[in-house]
Design a protein around this motif. Structure first.
Motif, short mmCIF file in Angstrom:
data_model
loop_
_atom_site.label_atom_id
_atom_site.label_comp_id
_atom_site.label_asym_id
_atom_site.label_seq_id
_atom_site.Cartn_x
_atom_site.Cartn_y
_atom_site.Cartn_z
N MET A 106 0.93 -1.11 -0.08
CA MET A 106 -0.29 0.23 0.07
C MET A 106 0.92 1.40 0.13
N LYS A 107 1.90 1.23 0.78
CA LYS A 107 2.68 2.43 1.06
C LYS A 107 3.52 2.68 -0.35
N VAL A 108 3.85 1.83 -1.10
CA VAL A 108 4.57 2.06 -2.29
C VAL A 108 3.65 2.04 -3.72
N ASN A 109 2.31 2.13 -3.36
CA ASN A 109 1.30 2.27 -4.35
C ASN A 109 1.23 0.70 -5.36
N GLU A 110 1.46 -0.15 -4.78
CA GLU A 110 1.06 -1.33 -5.46
C GLU A 110 -0.28 -1.84 -4.94
N THR A 111 -1.18 -1.16 -5.59
CA THR A 111 -2.60 -1.26 -4.97
C THR A 111 -3.30 -2.71 -5.28
N GLU A 112 -2.94 -3.04 -6.49
CA GLU A 112 -3.76 -4.54 -6.76
C GLU A 112 -2.95 -5.46 -5.99
N ARG A 113 -1.72 -5.60 -5.68
CA ARG A 113 -1.01 -6.63 -4.80
C ARG A 113 -1.63 -6.32 -3.47
N ALA A 114 -1.74 -5.23 -3.11
CA ALA A 114 -1.87 -5.10 -1.55
C ALA A 114 -3.48 -5.45 -1.18
N VAL A 115 -4.36 -5.10 -2.27
CA VAL A 115 -5.66 -5.50 -2.08
C VAL A 115 -5.93 -7.36 -1.90
N ASP A 116 -5.27 -7.73 -2.97
CA ASP A 116 -5.40 -9.26 -3.13
C ASP A 116 -4.64 -10.00 -2.01
N LEU A 117 -3.63 -9.41 -1.39
CA LEU A 117 -2.87 -10.18 -0.49
C LEU A 117 -3.65 -9.67 0.65
N ALA A 118 -4.12 -8.58 1.11
CA ALA A 118 -5.10 -8.22 2.28
C ALA A 118 -6.23 -9.10 2.47
N ASP A 119 -6.84 -9.30 1.06
CA ASP A 119 -8.02 -10.02 0.86
C ASP A 119 -7.70 -11.58 1.54
N PHE A 120 -6.61 -12.05 1.17
CA PHE A 120 -6.38 -13.51 1.47
C PHE A 120 -5.86 -13.56 2.72
N ILE A 121 -5.20 -12.61 3.38
CA ILE A 121 -4.77 -12.66 4.88
C ILE A 121 -6.03 -12.59 5.83
N ALA A 122 -6.88 -11.65 5.38
CA ALA A 122 -7.92 -11.37 6.34
C ALA A 122 -8.67 -12.76 6.41
N ALA A 123 -9.08 -13.44 5.31
CA ALA A 123 -9.73 -14.64 5.52
C ALA A 123 -9.06 -15.67 6.32
N GLU A 124 -7.63 -15.85 6.34
CA GLU A 124 -6.82 -16.79 7.40
C GLU A 124 -7.05 -16.35 8.73
N LEU A 125 -6.91 -14.79 8.89
CA LEU A 125 -6.83 -14.38 10.31
C LEU A 125 -8.15 -14.57 10.88
N MET A 126 -9.31 -14.26 9.92
CA MET A 126 -10.53 -14.52 10.68
C MET A 126 -10.75 -15.67 11.20
N GLU A 127 -10.61 -16.83 10.35
CA GLU A 127 -10.77 -18.21 10.74
C GLU A 127 -9.82 -18.51 11.97
N ASP A 128 -8.66 -17.90 11.99
CA ASP A 128 -7.89 -18.10 13.47
C ASP A 128 -8.55 -17.31 14.67
N LEU A 129 -9.36 -16.25 14.24
CA LEU A 129 -10.02 -15.27 15.35
C LEU A 129 -11.37 -16.25 15.97
N ARG A 130 -11.86 -17.08 14.84
CA ARG A 130 -13.24 -17.99 15.40
C ARG A 130 -12.62 -18.93 16.34
N TRP A 131 -11.48 -19.58 15.64
CA TRP A 131 -11.15 -20.85 16.65
C TRP A 131 -10.52 -20.25 18.01
N ASP A 132 -9.98 -19.19 18.03
CA ASP A 132 -9.25 -18.56 19.29
C ASP A 132 -10.65 -18.32 20.22
N MET A 133 -11.64 -17.66 19.66
CA MET A 133 -12.72 -17.46 20.45
C MET A 133 -13.48 -18.65 20.79
N ASN A 134 -13.73 -19.65 20.11
CA ASN A 134 -14.12 -20.90 20.58
C ASN A 134 -13.52 -21.34 21.86
#
Length: 1011
Positions: free
Chosen positions: A876-904
């Motif tokens: 994001m800081k170096v204006n690689e917008t497409e890569r930033a969004v694609d990578l953020a989408d990918f990571i967010a899905a995995e972190l959310m899954e971890d969050l669900r398991w941790d809360m359980n």
């Protein structure tokens, strides 16, 4: 050829099925074998075998000899593969022998196979073949089979002596049947040169002989047990340890009349005389015993390689066993210390420390390391620790991995049968077997005892002695650096015998209830094959296929390419060092570099080698300590007073040396050295001369260096004194680093691998310059980050030389250790990008971020998502917008899954605490104080786990917060809002994300990651 007539005989069928089981295993292992070196010990074994050097104790000289033979005719790039193929071949033979052993055991109670009906034959062959195919793809056997470790060869020798014992049993009444026993003894001797685990089969052999030759009685059985123990002790420790020890002492005892060689020759002559005398006098049993002992000694003679090669002072010469005294120390593994076995000091729950005033029976909690003491406090007694950790966690868990299923490849992960949910469903090592192999093994155990309890007892002895007995002997401490299941492969082999017998039992019952329905027997066998070995192969293949894994080799290459010419590099331990030894010794890459293993730097023999010996082009390092000073340093422990350490920088000397020509540096008699000595007051000796010849300039002018290097050295925490004041100490490795810095005079480049722990860096971080995979110690204090000072041009130049063979191949499996290392690389790319961004060069920053992700792409399973989050943020800081969004989408899905398991997990822990608190109230009301105390201890442990889980949740949400900022900054407001809403739902409002871009920026500033 009439195949029908050929296969009419059991012998022909048996040979065919045996070869089929060998081919099955060999093909699977050959397709999945590592193409080059692996991490941990295989890298060392490959280097040692190819060049006949001395591995860590107790060594594997016979393995090294075989490795030398198979590798000496192949190009260097295929040496590792050729030695790996030793394990492939040995493992395939072990599988074949498992088939033969099962068939032989079944014949022990059924009689000759040529007299069996078709249903019995189907049951027998199916049991042997299916169990062999299953053992082929069990986790531990497969892991050992595809790398250059000695456990595969050791398993082969164990299987071979078990099979030969059964062959003797089948022919024990025939003339000269004892030749099988003599051959077995020779294999024991050879096996010693691979691994001592082979010796544990002695008790299996003793039981087979006893039940074949004698009727059971308590007195004779006890006598057999005593004889087998005596036989074991006569080999280890008498032959392996005590005889070499006596050879080293005999000179003093006899006032020099008898030397070590003479003593050994006398032992050999005594054995030969015993063979001759017992033969001449017709003492048949005594003669067999003497023959067997002679064959063991002959096989054991492979250890002569260790003494001979050590005396040649090769580059890899672990423990320097060049004398009889050091050789005995090498065999005894003195370097690793001794754990108490049946009596010693142990942890006291009342004082929270090791009680040195009292010795207890069966001490299990014996280590005084602070983290071990903290772990010991979780257990009520030594017995509790033994059953819960050493038995359950460090053995039964591994047994379950192999026959019930494995949850993941994460350190200390549990077993998983396939029933219920798991957070590791996407992990390639998530391999459920639904209890099928385990149940077959239990069924086979019971059936074996019903049909043939004497042989079942022998298999049980093999199972226990290669499993639980090893657990007792090792007396393991907590926090092992890696999983240790490979040591118990013999026990899993024994259990696989029962799996085969269990399959035979199923066919037997089918015969009984189906009226000898042959088609149903074939159908059942096929079904069992598909349900067990085939399913296990499908499940285990992804996590055991190393066919395109070049990471360990490339890691070594990349680290060496990070260094200046003639450098000294400090490495953390075995996993850092062994791949470097491999690539230097086998591939001949960067042999100008001197690798210094910090864990070995605590030993006297290693310090002396660094002082006295060159390794290829790398001259000895700057050590001027005498032998007595080194031995005193390594044998004593002194407290350290925290304070500043000052090392002067002689710029005039450096300028003169760096400007000198190579001819001047090579000629110690030239006037150049005379000038240095007189003007710089330099003590010109061999050590100084060696360092000057290794001189390499810095990446900056000498005048820009500081006049001195000053850093604060606190030391390592050693507890508190009686007044509660903290105490500190230095390990020998810390003292030696300081010694080398001073004596080196900043002439020869000194580096730390960036995997060295902070405690091992002795406070030099302010003088670190990040170069590739290493930190160079530069005598100039600068503003540094967590990875030292980054000169982007130097760092980029180093990383441009790196190799990433198949690292971006999505089909290549990377285990947890490799995934951790990949994260280390990614931090190197982010630090380089940061340095370029600070210069305003966003184009280069973006290039190196893309370069990093293209070569090391993020996968669905990662060791740590933090670096991935920081990667998206920097995109994001170096204006690689497409890569930033694609990578953020990918990571967010995995972190959310971890969050669900941790809360359980958190909700489950809190519910459990609530239930226990109710039990506690009832116990107190009933005045059951002992029960109340136990419940209170459980509640406190659970509360500690709750705090750990809350910390995990908070850290996870902080990473999601950074991803939300990426969305906000890229005007993806809807995505940012959805992220916040999802976190709120999962955590029930207990944790929240910022609501606006302004709040998000404030949070990022608090995290301290904004550039």
């Amino acid at each position: 050829m009439d195949l029908t007539s050929v296969f009419a005989q059991h012998k022909s069928r048996n040979i065919f099925f045996a070869l089929l089981s060998f081919a099955y295993a060999f093909i699977i292992y050959a397709f999945t074998v590592a193409p080059t070196t692996s991490f941990w010990d295989p890298a060392e074994y490959i280097a040692v075998a190819h060049t006949l050097q001395v591995a860590h104790p107790p060594g594997s000289p016979f393995f090294a000899l075989v490795g030398r033979v198979v590798s000496m005719f192949v190009p260097s790039e295929y040496v590792a593969l050729s030695i790996n193929m030793i394990s492939v071949t040995a493992s395939a033979f072990a599988v074949m022998l498992l088939y033969l052993i099962i068939v032989r055991l079944i014949q022990e109670w059924r009689g000759s196979a040529d007299e069996m009906d078709i249903m019995d034959l189907i049951g027998m062959y199916s049991g042997g073949l299916i169990a062999a195919c299953m053992f082929t793809v069990t986790h531990t056997q497969w892991f050992n089979a595809v790398e250059a470790e000695m456990y595969a060869s050791s398993m082969f020798f164990t299987a071979l002596v078990v099979w030969m014992t059964l062959r003797w049993s089948a022919n024990h009444d025939e003339p000269y049947s004892e030749r099988w026993l003599v051959l077995i003894a020779y294999l024991f001797g050879i096996g010693i040169g691979v691994h001592l685990l082979n010796l544990l089969a002695i008790f299996f052999i003793a039981l087979i002989i006893y039940f074949k030759k004698y009727e059971f009685s308590l007195s004779s059985f006890l006598a057999m047990g005593g004889i087998s123990v005596a036989a074991f002790l006569s080999i280890y420790p008498v032959t392996i340890i005590l005889i070499p020890d006596m050879a080293g002492r005999i000179g003093n005892i006899t006032y020099g009349l008898i030397g070590p060689v003479t003593f050994v020759m006398l032992i050999v002559l005594a054995v030969l005389f015993g063979v001759y005398y017992t033969q001449k006098k017709g003492m048949r049993i005594a003669n067999i015993v003497m023959l067997c002992y002679m064959m063991i000694v002959i096989g054991y003679s492979s250890y002569a390689l260790v003494l001979i090669r050590s005396q040649a002072s090769p580059p890899i010469d672990q423990n320097d066993p060049s004398t009889t005294e050091s050789f005995v120390s090498y065999l005894s593994r003195d370097q690793y210390g001794q754990s108490p076995l049946f009596q010693g000091n142990s942890y006291n729950n009342r004082t929270g420390s090791i009680d040195r005033t009292t010795e207890v029976l069966f001490p299990r909690r014996h280590s005084a390391q602070p983290n071990h003491l903290d772990y010991y406090s979780r257990f009520s007694s030594d017995l509790d620790y033994f059953l819960t950790y050493q038995i359950n966690h460090m053995y039964l868990r591994y047994l379950n991995w192999n026959f019930i299923g494995r949850d993941a490849d994460i350190q200390d992960t549990g077993w998983y049968a396939g029933f219920g949910d798991t957070r590791h469903a996407d992990n390639p090592a998530n391999t459920p077997y639904y209890f099928l192999p385990f149940l077959l093994g239990l069924f086979g155990l019971i059936y074996h005892f019903r049909k043939d309890w004497p042989r079942a007892t022998a298999v049980t002895a093999l199972f226990i002695l290669t499993g639980l007995a090893i657990v007792i002997y090792l007396n393991q401490t907590p926090f092992e650096p890696r999983e240790r299941d490979y040591a118990y492969v013999g026990s899993f082999f024994a259990f696989s015998i029962w799996v085969g017998i269990g399959i035979t039992a199923i066919i037997d019952y089918l015969k009984k209830f189906s009226g000898k329905n042959v088609p149903s027997a074939y159908a059942t066998s096929l079904l069992l094959f598909l349900a067990v070995p085939f399913w296990m192969a499908v499940q285990n293949w992804p996590a055991h296929d190393r066919s395109n894994n070049y990471v360990p080799r490339d890691y070594a290459y990349n680290l060496l390419m990070s260094l200046e010419e003639n450098a000294i590099v400090f490495t953390n331990g075995d996993n850092d060092t062994f791949p470097l030894w491999y690539i230097q010794e086998v591939e001949g890459i960067r042999t100008d570099v001197r690798v210094v293993n910090l864990s070995l730097l605590n030993t006297d023999w290693y310090i002396k080698q660094l002082r006295d010996q060159s390794t290829h082009e790398a001259l000895p390092v700057a050590i001027d300590l005498t032998d007595d000073e080194i031995e005193t340093m390594t044998s004593s422990l002194e407290l350290h007073e925290p304070g500043d350490i000052v090392v002067p920088v002689d710029k005039e000397l450096l300028r003169s040396v760096f400007e000198a020509t190579p001819d001047q540096l090579e000629d110690s008699t030239s006037t150049f050295y005379t000038t240095l000595s007189s003007e710089g007051n330099l003590d010109m000796n061999e050590m100084t001369y060696n360092q000057l010849r290794m001189a390499t300039p810095y990446s900056m002018p000498v005048d820009s260096l500081d006049n001195e290097v000053r850093f604060y050295l606190e030391g390592r925490f050693a507890g508190r004194d009686s007044q509660g004041n903290p105490r500190y100490y230095l390990q020998t490795q810390d003292k030696m680093i300081l010694h080398l810095l001073e004596n080196n005079m900043w002439i020869r480049p000194i580096y730390f691998a960036n995997t060295v722990s902070r405690s091992g860096q002795v406070g030099l971080e302010d003088y670190f310059q990040f170069e590739g995979k290493t930190f160079r110690v530069v005598p100039k204090k600068r503003q540094t980050g967590p990875f030292g000072y980054v000169d982007p041009d130097i760092h980029a130049e180093r990383m441009s030389k790196f190799e990433f063979n198949e690292w971006n191949n999505p089909d290549v499996y990377f285990d947890e250790n490799v995934r951790r290392m990949l994260g280390n690389y990614r931090y190197g790319f982010t630090q380089l990008a940061d340095a370029y961004m600070q210069e305003g060069n966003t184009e280069q920053a973006a290039y190196w971020l893309r370069f990093g992700e293209d070569n090391i792409p993020f996968r669905k399973i990662e060791h740590d998502w933090t670096v991935a989050v920081l990667y998206a943020y920097r995109y994001m800081k170096v204006n690689e917008t497409e890569r930033a969004v694609d990578l953020a989408d990918f990571i967010a899905a995995e972190l959310m899954e971890d969050l669900r398991w941790d809360m359980n997990d958190l909700n489950g822990l809190e519910d459990r605490i609530g239930s226990l608190e109710e039990d506690l109230r009832e116990a107190r009301q009933s005045a059951k104080m002992q029960q109340a105390q136990a419940i209170t201890s459980q509640i406190n442990n659970l509360r500690n786990r709750v705090q750990e889980k809350i910390s995990d949740l908070s850290f996870n949400v902080s990473r999601i917060t950074i991803l939300q900022n990426v969305y906000f900054e890229l005007d993806e407001t809807d995505l940012a809002g959805l992220l916040g809403a999802e976190v709120d739902i999962i955590t029930n409002g207990r944790l929240a994300l910022p609501d606006s871009i302004e709040q998000s920026r404030e949070q990022i500033l608090r995290f301290g990651i904004d550039l």
